[in-house]
Design an enzyme around this catalytic site. Sequence first.
Site, PDB file in Angstrom:
ATOM      1  N   THR A 228       3.804 -10.153   3.429  1.00  0.00           N
ATOM      2  CA  THR A 228       3.746  -9.340   2.219  1.00  0.00           C
ATOM      3  C   THR A 228       2.688  -9.876   1.266  1.00  0.00           C
ATOM      4  O   THR A 228       2.373 -11.067   1.281  1.00  0.00           O
ATOM      5  CB  THR A 228       5.118  -9.271   1.510  1.00  0.00           C
ATOM      6  OG1 THR A 228       5.060  -8.271   0.494  1.00  0.00           O
ATOM      7  CG2 THR A 228       5.516 -10.590   0.881  1.00  0.00           C
ATOM      8  N   ARG A 235      -4.811  -4.457  -1.754  1.00  0.00           N
ATOM      9  CA  ARG A 235      -6.103  -3.785  -1.548  1.00  0.00           C
ATOM     10  C   ARG A 235      -7.290  -4.648  -1.967  1.00  0.00           C
ATOM     11  O   ARG A 235      -8.294  -4.177  -2.460  1.00  0.00           O
ATOM     12  CB  ARG A 235      -6.174  -2.431  -2.283  1.00  0.00           C
ATOM     13  CG  ARG A 235      -5.154  -1.385  -1.872  1.00  0.00           C
ATOM     14  CD  ARG A 235      -5.005  -1.106  -0.399  1.00  0.00           C
ATOM     15  NE  ARG A 235      -6.186  -0.869   0.391  1.00  0.00           N
ATOM     16  CZ  ARG A 235      -6.525   0.291   0.937  1.00  0.00           C
ATOM     17  NH1 ARG A 235      -5.793   1.349   0.718  1.00  0.00           N
ATOM     18  NH2 ARG A 235      -7.563   0.385   1.713  1.00  0.00           N
ATOM     19  N   GLY A 239      -4.105  -9.290   2.517  1.00  0.00           N
ATOM     20  CA  GLY A 239      -3.280  -9.060   3.702  1.00  0.00           C
ATOM     21  C   GLY A 239      -4.059  -9.277   4.990  1.00  0.00           C
ATOM     22  O   GLY A 239      -3.586  -9.914   5.935  1.00  0.00           O
ATOM     23  N   ASP A 267       5.445   2.874   7.644  1.00  0.00           N
ATOM     24  CA  ASP A 267       4.559   2.001   6.857  1.00  0.00           C
ATOM     25  C   ASP A 267       3.094   2.179   7.253  1.00  0.00           C
ATOM     26  O   ASP A 267       2.575   1.482   8.128  1.00  0.00           O
ATOM     27  CB  ASP A 267       4.994   0.538   7.004  1.00  0.00           C
ATOM     28  CG  ASP A 267       6.322   0.272   6.338  1.00  0.00           C
ATOM     29  OD1 ASP A 267       6.687   1.028   5.413  1.00  0.00           O
ATOM     30  OD2 ASP A 267       6.991  -0.689   6.734  1.00  0.00           O
ATOM     31  N   GLU A 268       2.466   3.077   6.561  1.00  0.00           N
ATOM     32  CA  GLU A 268       1.096   3.445   6.917  1.00  0.00           C
ATOM     33  C   GLU A 268       0.094   2.309   6.657  1.00  0.00           C
ATOM     34  O   GLU A 268      -0.783   2.039   7.478  1.00  0.00           O
ATOM     35  CB  GLU A 268       0.705   4.666   6.076  1.00  0.00           C
ATOM     36  CG  GLU A 268      -0.466   5.433   6.621  1.00  0.00           C
ATOM     37  CD  GLU A 268      -0.838   6.587   5.691  1.00  0.00           C
ATOM     38  OE1 GLU A 268      -2.026   6.935   5.669  1.00  0.00           O
ATOM     39  OE2 GLU A 268       0.042   7.102   4.983  1.00  0.00           O
ATOM     40  N   TYR A 274      -3.111  -3.184  11.188  1.00  0.00           N
ATOM     41  CA  TYR A 274      -2.949  -3.736  12.537  1.00  0.00           C
ATOM     42  C   TYR A 274      -3.838  -3.019  13.546  1.00  0.00           C
ATOM     43  O   TYR A 274      -4.390  -3.650  14.443  1.00  0.00           O
ATOM     44  CB  TYR A 274      -1.479  -3.652  12.961  1.00  0.00           C
ATOM     45  CG  TYR A 274      -0.560  -4.477  12.084  1.00  0.00           C
ATOM     46  CD1 TYR A 274      -0.917  -5.773  11.727  1.00  0.00           C
ATOM     47  CD2 TYR A 274       0.635  -3.976  11.597  1.00  0.00           C
ATOM     48  CE1 TYR A 274      -0.105  -6.543  10.916  1.00  0.00           C
ATOM     49  CE2 TYR A 274       1.454  -4.749  10.785  1.00  0.00           C
ATOM     50  CZ  TYR A 274       1.078  -6.021  10.446  1.00  0.00           C
ATOM     51  OH  TYR A 274       1.878  -6.782   9.645  1.00  0.00           O
TER      52      TYR A 274
HETATM   53  C1  LIG Z   1       4.376  -7.806  10.911  1.00  0.00           C
HETATM   54  C2  LIG Z   1       4.797  -7.505   9.483  1.00  0.00           C
HETATM   55  O1  LIG Z   1       5.045  -8.414   8.736  1.00  0.00           O
HETATM   56  S1  LIG Z   1       4.938  -5.902   8.993  1.00  0.00           S
HETATM   57  C3  LIG Z   1       5.229  -5.876   7.250  1.00  0.00           C
HETATM   58  C4  LIG Z   1       3.988  -5.608   6.397  1.00  0.00           C
HETATM   59  N1  LIG Z   1       4.310  -5.792   5.015  1.00  0.00           N
HETATM   60  C5  LIG Z   1       4.604  -4.757   4.189  1.00  0.00           C
HETATM   61  O2  LIG Z   1       4.608  -3.600   4.562  1.00  0.00           O
HETATM   62  C6  LIG Z   1       5.002  -5.199   2.787  1.00  0.00           C
HETATM   63  C7  LIG Z   1       4.407  -4.290   1.726  1.00  0.00           C
HETATM   64  N2  LIG Z   1       2.960  -4.140   1.868  1.00  0.00           N
HETATM   65  C8  LIG Z   1       2.140  -5.145   1.584  1.00  0.00           C
HETATM   66  O3  LIG Z   1       2.522  -6.253   1.208  1.00  0.00           O
HETATM   67  C9  LIG Z   1       0.654  -4.861   1.733  1.00  0.00           C
HETATM   68  O4  LIG Z   1       0.422  -3.498   1.560  1.00  0.00           O
HETATM   69  C10 LIG Z   1       0.116  -5.257   3.117  1.00  0.00           C
HETATM   70  C11 LIG Z   1       0.538  -6.682   3.413  1.00  0.00           C
HETATM   71  C12 LIG Z   1       0.645  -4.355   4.211  1.00  0.00           C
HETATM   72  C13 LIG Z   1      -1.402  -5.135   3.064  1.00  0.00           C
HETATM   73  O5  LIG Z   1      -1.888  -6.100   2.155  1.00  0.00           O
HETATM   74  P1  LIG Z   1      -3.257  -5.854   1.354  1.00  0.00           P
HETATM   75  O6  LIG Z   1      -3.680  -7.160   0.817  1.00  0.00           O
HETATM   76  O7  LIG Z   1      -3.084  -4.759   0.407  1.00  0.00           O
HETATM   77  O8  LIG Z   1      -4.182  -5.375   2.553  1.00  0.00           O
HETATM   78  P2  LIG Z   1      -5.785  -5.433   2.580  1.00  0.00           P
HETATM   79  O9  LIG Z   1      -6.351  -5.164   1.244  1.00  0.00           O
HETATM   80  O10 LIG Z   1      -6.178  -6.679   3.250  1.00  0.00           O
HETATM   81  O11 LIG Z   1      -6.081  -4.204   3.523  1.00  0.00           O
HETATM   82  C14 LIG Z   1      -6.207  -4.372   4.874  1.00  0.00           C
HETATM   83  C15 LIG Z   1      -6.232  -3.013   5.556  1.00  0.00           C
HETATM   84  O12 LIG Z   1      -4.913  -2.496   5.568  1.00  0.00           O
HETATM   85  C16 LIG Z   1      -4.977  -1.086   5.435  1.00  0.00           C
HETATM   86  N3  LIG Z   1      -4.342  -0.736   4.180  1.00  0.00           N
HETATM   87  C17 LIG Z   1      -3.917  -1.583   3.222  1.00  0.00           C
HETATM   88  N4  LIG Z   1      -3.325  -0.904   2.233  1.00  0.00           N
HETATM   89  C18 LIG Z   1      -3.384   0.392   2.579  1.00  0.00           C
HETATM   90  C19 LIG Z   1      -2.911   1.576   1.975  1.00  0.00           C
HETATM   91  N5  LIG Z   1      -2.286   1.547   0.789  1.00  0.00           N
HETATM   92  N6  LIG Z   1      -3.109   2.742   2.613  1.00  0.00           N
HETATM   93  C20 LIG Z   1      -3.731   2.794   3.798  1.00  0.00           C
HETATM   94  N7  LIG Z   1      -4.208   1.689   4.439  1.00  0.00           N
HETATM   95  C21 LIG Z   1      -4.025   0.506   3.829  1.00  0.00           C
HETATM   96  C22 LIG Z   1      -6.418  -0.700   5.407  1.00  0.00           C
HETATM   97  O13 LIG Z   1      -6.805  -0.463   6.732  1.00  0.00           O
HETATM   98  C23 LIG Z   1      -7.067  -1.952   4.877  1.00  0.00           C
HETATM   99  O14 LIG Z   1      -8.407  -2.066   5.283  1.00  0.00           O
HETATM  100  P3  LIG Z   1      -9.586  -1.443   4.352  1.00  0.00           P
HETATM  101  O15 LIG Z   1      -9.359  -2.005   2.996  1.00  0.00           O
HETATM  102  O16 LIG Z   1     -10.824  -1.915   5.005  1.00  0.00           O
HETATM  103  O17 LIG Z   1      -9.371   0.031   4.385  1.00  0.00           O
END
Ligand SMILES: CC(=O)SCCNC(=O)CCNC(=O)[C@H](O)C(C)(C)COP(=O)(O)OP(=O)(O)OC[C@H]1O[C@@H](n2cnc3c(N)ncnc32)[C@H](O)[C@@H]1OP(=O)(O)O
Length: 327
Positions: A228, A235, A239, A267-268, A274
């Site tokens: 997380t 963004r 992550g 979870d888009e 991934y």
């Molecule tokens: C195996 C597991 O642990 S699964 C559980 C994943 N965790 C969660 O869902 C918890 C809630 N979500 C989060 O904490 C965050 O949104 C995370 C961890 C999924 C992503 O973290 P962030 O720091 O925002 O991601 P980051 O900025 O590195 O983006 C990486 C890529 O993810 C995708 N991405 C991230 N956020 C989004 C979004 N809101 N909508 C669509 N794609 C997204 C994109 O492909 C992005 O690449 P890009 O910026 O080149 O388009």
Amino acid sequence: MAAVSIALAFSFDSLKQNQSTKLTLSSRYPSLYSSRSHRRSSLRFASLPSSHSPSISTATETGEEEQEEESTPTKSSGSYDFLEETFRTGRFLSNAELEKLKALEGFAYFQELESGTMWIRVMRQDEMDSTVSLLAESFGESMMLPSGYQSVLRFLVKQYLIERREVLPHAVTLVGFFRRKTDSLSDGEEEVVEMAGTVEVCLDKRGANASPPSPTPPKESPYVCNMTVKEDLRRRGIGWHLLKASEELISQLSTSKDVYLHCRMVDEAPFNMYKKAGYEVVKTDTVLVLLMLQRRKHLMRKKLPPTTTSPSDVVESDNDLTSSVNV
Ligand SMILES: CC(=O)SCCNC(=O)CCNC(=O)[C@H](O)C(C)(C)COP(=O)(O)OP(=O)(O)OC[C@H]1O[C@@H](n2cnc3c(N)ncnc32)[C@H](O)[C@@H]1OP(=O)(O)O
């Protein structure tokens, strides 16, 4: 609480012992992957401070060590007082386990982002409460739980993290820190370092969760979960780099290079990440899981490229770098 049945990303062994508070955090934490071109080169070292190295037991051939570890897991390793408190497990460790602990102690991953700097390393003991807060908030958000559940979530997450620390070095919780660029600070705002995110990495069979979510991944394969990023820091690439750091750690310390993770179908954001990182769906939950009040999940896998570096090589070669990488 009896009615609370949550499917998220944890396999809380402790929770199963108490059926009345069954909260299965099972797969909401997909991973963060984006092939962002704006991200600059990363540096990651697995190292041990050279001042610590004299007390280390002699490293032997890695493959042999791994086999020994499987057959005689409690092989005496002598004292490991040279390790920081965080890395002391309170049980006897084999030499191979000690080598891994040393590598984990020195592991650090740095990244310059557009909006600041981030670095990732193993969670220290005194960072547990901050990590618990981060995870509990994220679980609450993903399960759409009212804020009143936060204290229960915190309690459960803390129990879970304490249990997972006991399987070090077979599984490890990484934490990411972020420092904003000074030119992005408003007048009077001080430069602060924030804990920005976390992720758990299971490196081998002994680090595997006892009851993984469905679809079940192979126990002997590395597994990434519970990732997380703090909501107001998303963004920015954090992550993505938590995922990269996890993969680098796996490349260094795991003999298997097939990395698995779960991602909920709803979870888009993590799913996109991934996919960009090269993970493919290998199996998806049937609709029957809905009957258990769980969200459907994908099991995803990525084959990491083979590395020529063995865990013992990593420790040896990084001894020279240590002083500059301990964060
Ligand atoms: C195996 C597991 O642990 S699964 C559980 C994943 N965790 C969660 O869902 C918890 C809630 N979500 C989060 O904490 C965050 O949104 C995370 C961890 C999924 C992503 O973290 P962030 O720091 O925002 O991601 P980051 O900025 O590195 O983006 C990486 C890529 O993810 C995708 N991405 C991230 N956020 C989004 C979004 N809101 N909508 C669509 N794609 C997204 C994109 O492909 C992005 O690449 P890009 O910026 O080149 O388009």
